[in-house]
Design an enzyme around this catalytic site. Sequence first.
Site: not given
Length: 331
Positions: A39-41, A233-234
């Site tokens: 779960m990046d960003g 993500t990101s």
Amino acid sequence: MEKRSDQTSILENLGRFCRACIVSIVSVGPIPVHIAFIMDGNRRYAKKKNLLEGTGHRFGYLALINMLKCCYELGIKYVTIYAFSIDNFKRRPEEVESTMKLIQEKIEELIKEESLLNIYGVRVYFLGNLKLLNKSVRLTAERAMAATAGNSKAVLSICVGYTSTDEIVHAVQECCERKWDEIRELDSSGAGYGLISIGTNEESKGENIVGVADIEKHMYAAVVPDPDIIIRTSGETRLSNFLLWQSADSLLYSPSILWPEIGFRHLVWAVLDFQRNFHYLKKKGKESEVSWWKSIPRILKYCLFWMVGILILFQFHSLSQKNVEIVWGFF
Ligand SMILES: CC(C)=CCC/C(C)=C/CC/C(C)=C/COP(=O)(O)OP(=O)(O)O
């Protein structure tokens, strides 16, 4: 006013209907068993929206809940999330503390009677070196595992205090200790003692060799199958020390959006990518068992979906921007 809320609920139902149609179309192909998320960003999202840094994680949690619902609607049984790595403990102490508080608050919400986990029958596991968590977070995590132990429809694994290298070292250590005990038991005279070596064989009972399968049994993630897809993500395509051992055959999908922006459409795209690559992903013995006649109801829904879509297009000019946003919200 009355008329407006009627219109809103019609649009919401339309959004739900379209989503259900997409689910039934996608389910014609093979559905991944296990999806893992990095779960990046969250902090970048907060910055982008001029919010406080911690608010980014709160939006991240809302995105997580939405994503879990999407996964369960699609029939994905195992979901694993990278919630807090060992490296994340190196962040500013206030940030570590507020993220831990948020994690604890949300776990407590998740184990309530009417929570998402109980609605979908989800068993929760915490994977990682839980000794690194403060006592109250650790106890909450243990309570959550015990409270959901009776759920059997799906599994959510939350990686906290986790890095893959730590997991591997822990597994090898534990495995050697067990092997040592096993040898000692078999050979009470002590004559057979010697060095324990790491071998390439799968499993080796009674020998001084530790094999791949022996080590695997001691991984934190031994309670779930290897992930079919890892979504980060990101737009980053690094694994950042996440499930390195388990991801040998996983598909990496990396949409260029920040975690709080993730939605149903990104998940569907990842699953379609998985279906396109299915035969390259060494999914031996997992071929889809769907025959064409079993797909007839789905194909009918598909046609209906497009008919409704065309009708909407004809009516589009009469829909206000707000109404379009309500329908789009479901994707
Ligand atoms: C109950 C439960 C599991 C809650 C989860 C809460 C949650 C969403 C935690 C995410 C924490 C985290 C380190 C995210 C990564 O974004 P980042 O901080 O690295 O953002 P950046 O990439 O923009 O810096």
